[in-house]
Write a protein that holds these residues in place. Structure first.
Motif, short mmCIF file in Angstrom:
data_model
loop_
_atom_site.label_atom_id
_atom_site.label_comp_id
_atom_site.label_asym_id
_atom_site.label_seq_id
_atom_site.Cartn_x
_atom_site.Cartn_y
_atom_site.Cartn_z
N LEU A 13 0.81 -1.22 0.00
CA LEU A 13 0.00 0.00 0.00
C LEU A 13 0.84 1.27 0.00
CD1 LEU A 13 -2.77 -1.03 2.55
CD2 LEU A 13 -2.99 -0.87 0.07
N ALA A 14 2.14 1.14 0.22
CA ALA A 14 3.00 2.31 0.32
C ALA A 14 3.13 3.06 -1.00
CB ALA A 14 4.40 1.90 0.82
N VAL A 15 2.85 2.39 -2.14
CA VAL A 15 3.01 3.05 -3.44
C VAL A 15 1.80 3.92 -3.81
CG1 VAL A 15 4.47 1.18 -4.27
CG2 VAL A 15 2.01 1.10 -4.72
N ALA A 16 0.68 3.77 -3.08
CA ALA A 16 -0.55 4.48 -3.45
C ALA A 16 -0.38 6.00 -3.48
CB ALA A 16 -1.68 4.09 -2.51
N PRO A 17 0.26 6.62 -2.45
CA PRO A 17 0.41 8.09 -2.50
C PRO A 17 1.21 8.57 -3.70
CG PRO A 17 0.85 7.26 -0.28
CD PRO A 17 0.76 6.07 -1.18
N LEU A 71 8.83 -0.51 -9.01
CA LEU A 71 9.64 -0.38 -7.80
C LEU A 71 8.95 -1.05 -6.62
CD1 LEU A 71 10.89 3.32 -8.19
CD2 LEU A 71 12.23 1.21 -8.48
N GLY A 72 7.61 -0.87 -6.55
CA GLY A 72 6.87 -1.51 -5.46
C GLY A 72 6.94 -3.02 -5.55
N THR A 73 6.80 -3.56 -6.76
CA THR A 73 6.89 -5.01 -6.95
C THR A 73 8.28 -5.53 -6.59
OG1 THR A 73 5.25 -4.87 -8.74
CG2 THR A 73 6.60 -6.86 -8.62
N ALA A 74 9.31 -4.78 -6.97
CA ALA A 74 10.68 -5.19 -6.63
C ALA A 74 10.88 -5.28 -5.11
CB ALA A 74 11.68 -4.21 -7.23
N ALA A 75 10.32 -4.29 -4.41
CA ALA A 75 10.44 -4.31 -2.94
C ALA A 75 9.71 -5.52 -2.35
CB ALA A 75 9.87 -3.01 -2.38
N ILE A 76 8.53 -5.83 -2.90
CA ILE A 76 7.77 -6.99 -2.41
C ILE A 76 8.53 -8.29 -2.69
CG2 ILE A 76 5.65 -8.31 -2.73
CD1 ILE A 76 5.24 -5.74 -1.15
N LEU A 77 9.11 -8.40 -3.88
CA LEU A 77 9.88 -9.59 -4.20
C LEU A 77 11.07 -9.76 -3.25
CD1 LEU A 77 9.94 -9.46 -8.12
CD2 LEU A 77 8.87 -11.22 -6.69
N TRP A 78 11.74 -8.68 -2.95
CA TRP A 78 12.90 -8.73 -2.03
C TRP A 78 12.46 -9.20 -0.65
CZ3 TRP A 78 18.10 -8.37 -2.04
CH2 TRP A 78 18.73 -8.12 -0.83
N SER A 130 0.65 -12.33 -7.55
CA SER A 130 -0.50 -12.21 -8.45
C SER A 130 -1.52 -11.22 -7.90
CB SER A 130 -1.18 -13.58 -8.63
OG SER A 130 -0.31 -14.49 -9.27
N TYR A 131 -1.79 -11.34 -6.59
CA TYR A 131 -2.71 -10.39 -5.97
C TYR A 131 -2.13 -8.98 -5.97
CZ TYR A 131 -5.83 -14.08 -4.34
OH TYR A 131 -6.74 -15.10 -4.29
N LEU A 132 -0.82 -8.87 -5.84
CA LEU A 132 -0.19 -7.56 -5.87
C LEU A 132 -0.43 -6.88 -7.22
CD1 LEU A 132 1.68 -5.41 -4.64
CD2 LEU A 132 3.62 -6.67 -5.61
N GLY A 133 -0.27 -7.66 -8.31
CA GLY A 133 -0.54 -7.09 -9.63
C GLY A 133 -1.97 -6.64 -9.77
#
Length: 614
Positions: free
Chosen positions: A181-185, A270-277, A298-301
Motif C-alpha cells: 500500500l506504500a506506493v498508493a500516495p 519499484l513496489g513489486t521489486a520491494a515486495i519480491l525482495w 498475483s494479488y499484488l498485480g
C-alpha cells in the motif's frame, strides 16, 4: 466538479442496470480472486510435494483421485480452466451491462443537446457553424459515458476488487500487504501532477476536431460555389492544415498520457521489486511458501491495477473535461427566445397585428430596426418594401418571434408575443421564404410538415391549390418521392410551390411571405402568384418584396429605410406623394422596360395575379 456531477443525473434512471452491474461485478471479482490459487497448489503440493492442509485438504478429500500427484495435477488444471472460463464469462456480462447503461446515458444526453440546440435562436445558429453543433451532439455527448465510468463504474469495480484482494493479502502476510500500500500516495501524486497538461491537451484537440467538422460541413453545403470557382484544391489545403494541427495535438496528448503511464509503471515496478525482495526473505525464513509468494505477487498485480484505476480517475476526468465543458456550454446557457414563467397558450386569433415602437439589432449598440410602428387589421395585406439592408427580413423574424425586440412590443389580437407560449404563437403563423427549405423526406411529408396528422386527401388538396399537384404526379413515386437534400432535385419554382402547399395545409391566420417570387421567370411567377392569391385569402399577410408590381394591390405599403418606417400608405397614395416609394417604383418600371426590350420575342407579359405590368 459540479459539471461532472451534473452529468451523473443521466445515470439515475438506470437503477436496475446499476444493480445488475453490482451483482455481476461481485461475481466477477470472486472468480478473479480464485484464479491464483491453482498455481499455489501446483507449486506447493504437486511439484513441492507438501501435504495440503486446512480448507484445501477438505476440498481435495471430496475429489476422486486427488490423493495422488497425477490426479491432483489433473484437478488443478481443470480448476484453472473452470475459474478462467467463469471469470471471463462474468467479465463479458459486466462489460455488456455497462455498455448498455453507458450508451443509453450517451444517447439521452445527445437527445437533450439536440433539443437545446434546436431551441436556440436563429441569431445563435447564424453565428455558430453547423459542424460545431453536430460535433457536440455526436461526440461530446460521450463525455457522459466517460464521467460515469470514471466516477461510478471503474471506482466501484476497483473498490470491490481491492477489498477482496486486501482481505486475502492481509491473511497471507500483513507486513507485505502494508508495504504494497506504500506506493498508493506516489500514484495519486503522479496523477495530480499530470492532470492539468492532460486537460489542456484534450481541450486543444477537441477544439481542432470541431473545426475540421465545421470546415467539411461548410464546404459541402456550398459545394456549388466551391466547384464553380475551382476552389477544391484550396479547400483541400485548408483541410490538410487543420488535420496537421490535430495530429500535433494528438501527439502532445499521447506524450502526456505516456508520461503518466511511465510514471505509474515505474512506481508499481519499484513496489513489486520491494515486495519480491522482502517476500523472498520470508520464504527463506519459512514464514511463506513459494506458492504463497507467487499467489501474493498475483494479488499484488491485481491490487496495483485497481490502485492505478483509482489514481487515474483525476487524469481521466481531465481528459474528458473538454467534452464536459462543451456540453455545459449548451445545456447551461439561457435560451435567447423562450417561454416566460406563466406563459399561456394563445387561442385561435383573427390576425390583428400591432408592431409597437420596436427596436432591435443583432449586435449591442447597432440597431437594425428603430422605433418601428406597423398595424395590420385582420385579413389585411401589408407590403414591406425598401432597399437592401432596410430591416425587412428582420421584421419578418420578429413576427415569428425568432428574436425578441430590445424595446417595444409585438401584439397579436391584444396578446404580447412574449407572454404566450412560443409553440402556440408559431402555430398561428405560416412562413414562405425566398429560399424554401425542403427536407430529404417524401413530398407528402414535406407538405404535411406543419400538420403531421393531415390526411392524404388534405395534402393533395393543398398541393392542387398551390399548383403543385401536376408536377408532383410526374415525379417517380408521386407524393411518395423522396426529395434530395434541401429539395435540390426540384426547380426553384417547384420548391416554392411545395412551400406554399405546406403553408396552405397549416392554415394559420397570419401569413408572412419573404420575397416569395424573387429570381423566378414570368411564367413560374404567374403560377406562384395564383397560388399565393389563394393562400392570402382571409389571412393577415405581410409580404416582403423587391418586385414592387406584385404588391401594388396591398391594403397598405410600408416603406422601410435604414431600419425606420419612412412612409406608408396605399400604392396610389405613395405614388402621389412623390417620395421614396415613387422613386423605387419608377426605377422598377425602368428596369423592367429594359428587360422587356431584351426579350427575343419583344413581347410584354403581365402577372397572372392581375396586379399590373411587371
Amino acid at each position: 466538479m459540479k459539471r461532472y456531477l451534473q452529468l451523473l443525473r443521466y445515470a439515475a434512471p438506470y437503477r436496475r442496470g446499476w444493480a445488475l452491474i453490482l451483482v455481476v461485478s461481485l461475481l466477477s471479482t470472486a472468480f478473479s480472486l480464485l484464479q491464483p490459487w491453482p498455481m499455489k497448489v501446483l507449486v506447493d503440493n504437486v511439484l513441492g510435494g507438501s501435504d495440503p492442509s486446512g480448507i484445501l485438504q477438505g476440498v481435495l478429500d471430496l475429489l476422486p483421485g486427488a490423493g495422488s500427484p497425477g490426479g491432483l495435477l489433473a484437478w488443478v488444471v481443470l480448476a484453472g480452466l473452470v475459474v478462467f472460463v467463469a471469470n471471463s464469462a462474468f467479465e463479458v456480462a459486466l462489460t455488456f451491462a455497462w455498455i448498455k447503461v453507458g450508451q443509453r446515458m450517451v444517447y439521452n444526453l445527445a437527445g437533450d443537446l439536440f433539443a437545446h440546440i434546436q431551441r436556440r435562436s436563429l441569431l445563435f445558429h447564424s453565428r455558430n457553424p453547423v459542424g460545431d453543433s453536430l460535433s457536440r451532439i455526436t461526440e461530446d455527448s460521450w463525455s457522459a459515458y466517460t464521467v460515469a465510468n470514471a466516477l461510478l463504474f471503474a471506482p466501484g469495480n476497483a473498490l470491490v476488487t481491492m477489498i477482496g484482494v486486501l482481505a486475502i493479502m492481509l491473511g497471507m502476510d500483513a507486513g507485505l500487504t502494508l508495504l504494497s500500500l506504500a506506493v498508493a500516495p506516489f500514484m495519486a501524486g503522479s496523477s495530480l501532477l499530470l492532470g492539468k497538461p492532460i486537460r489542456a491537451a484534450a481541450q486543444v484537440r477537441r477544439k481542432l476536431e470541431s473545426r475540421i467538422q465545421s470546415h467539411v460541413q461548410r464546404t459541402l453545403s456550398g459545394i456549388s460555389v466551391v466547384q464553380a470557382f475551382g476552389q477544391e484544391d484550396r479547400e483541400r489545403s485548408r483541410f490538410r492544415e487543420m488535420t496537421r494541427a490535430v495530429i500535433r495535438a494528438h501527439q502532445w496528448s499521447t506524450v502526456v498520457g505516456k508520461l503518466y503511464d511511465l510514471s505509474s509503471g515505474l512506481i508499481t515496478t519499484l513496489g513489486t521489486a520491494a515486495i519480491l525482495w522482502v517476500g523472498a526473505r520470508h520464504v527463506l525464513e519459512g514464514s511463506l511458501t513459494v506458492g504463497g509468494l507467487l499467489v501474493f505477487i498475483s494479488y499484488l498485480g491485481l491490487l496495483q491495477g485497481q490502485m492505478r484505476a483509482f489514481a487515474g480517475i483525476y487524469s481521466k476526468l481531465q481528459g474528458a473535461s473538454a467534452g464536459v465543458d462543451r456540453v455545459a456550454e449548451v445545456v447551461e446557457v439561457k435560451h435567447e427566445v423562450k417561454d416566460e414563467p406563466g406563459a399561456r397558450p394563445m387561442p385561435q386569433v383573427e390576425g390583428h397585428i400591432i408592431i409597437e415602437n420596436v427596436t432591435f439589432g443583432y449586435e449591442p449598440g447597432r440597431p437594425v430596426l428603430e422605433d418601428v410602428y406597423i398595424e395590420a387589421l385582420p385579413g389585411q395585406t401589408i407590403a414591406i418594401v425598401g432597399p437592401t439592408g432596410a430591416g425587412k427580413s428582420t421584421l419578418a423574424g420578429l413576427l415569428m418571434r425568432f428574436f425578441d425586440p430590445w424595446k417595444g412590443t409585438m401584439w397579436i389580437d391584444g396578446y404580447d408575443a412574449r407572454e404566450v407560449q412560443l409553440r402556440s404563437l408559431r402555430s398561428q403563423v405560416s412562413l414562405v421564404l425566398q429560399e424554401p427549405l425542403l427536407l430529404p423526406i417524401t413530398v407528402a411529408e414535406n407538405i404535411a410538415y406543419g400538420r403531421p396528422d393531415a390526411t392524404m386527401e388534405e395534402i393533395e388538396a393543398a398541393a392542387r391549390a398551390a399548383n403543385a399537384h401536376n408536377f408532383i404526379m410526374k415525379l417517380p413515386d408521386g407524393y411518395d418521392t423522396i426529395l434530395g437534400e434541401r429539395g435540390g432535385t426540384l426547380s426553384g419554382g417547384e420548391r416554392q410551390r411545395l412551400s406554399i402547399a405546406r403553408a396552405l395545409l397549416k392554415d394559420a391566420p397570419v401569413l408572412i411571405l419573404d420575397e416569395p417570387t424573387s429570381a423566378l421567370d414570368a411564367e413560374t411567377e404567374g403560377l406562384l402568384m395564383e397560388a399565393l392569391k389563394r393562400l392570402m385569402q382571409g389571412r393577415t399577410t405581410f409580404i416582403i418584396a423587391h418586385r414592387l408590381s406584385t404588391i401594388r394591390n396591398a391594403d397598405r405599403i410600408v416603406v422601410m429605410q435604414r431600419g425606420r418606417v419612412a412612409e406608408a400608405g396605399t400604392h396610389e397614395e405613395l405614388m402621389r406623394s412623390g417620395g421614396i416609394y415613387s422613386r423605387l417604383y419608377g426605377a422598377h418600371l425602368k428596369g423592367h422596360s429594359v428587360r422587356e426590350k431584351q426579350k427575343p420575342d419583344g413581347k410584354s407579359r403581365r402577372s397572372e395575379l392581375g396586379v399590373g405590368a411587371r
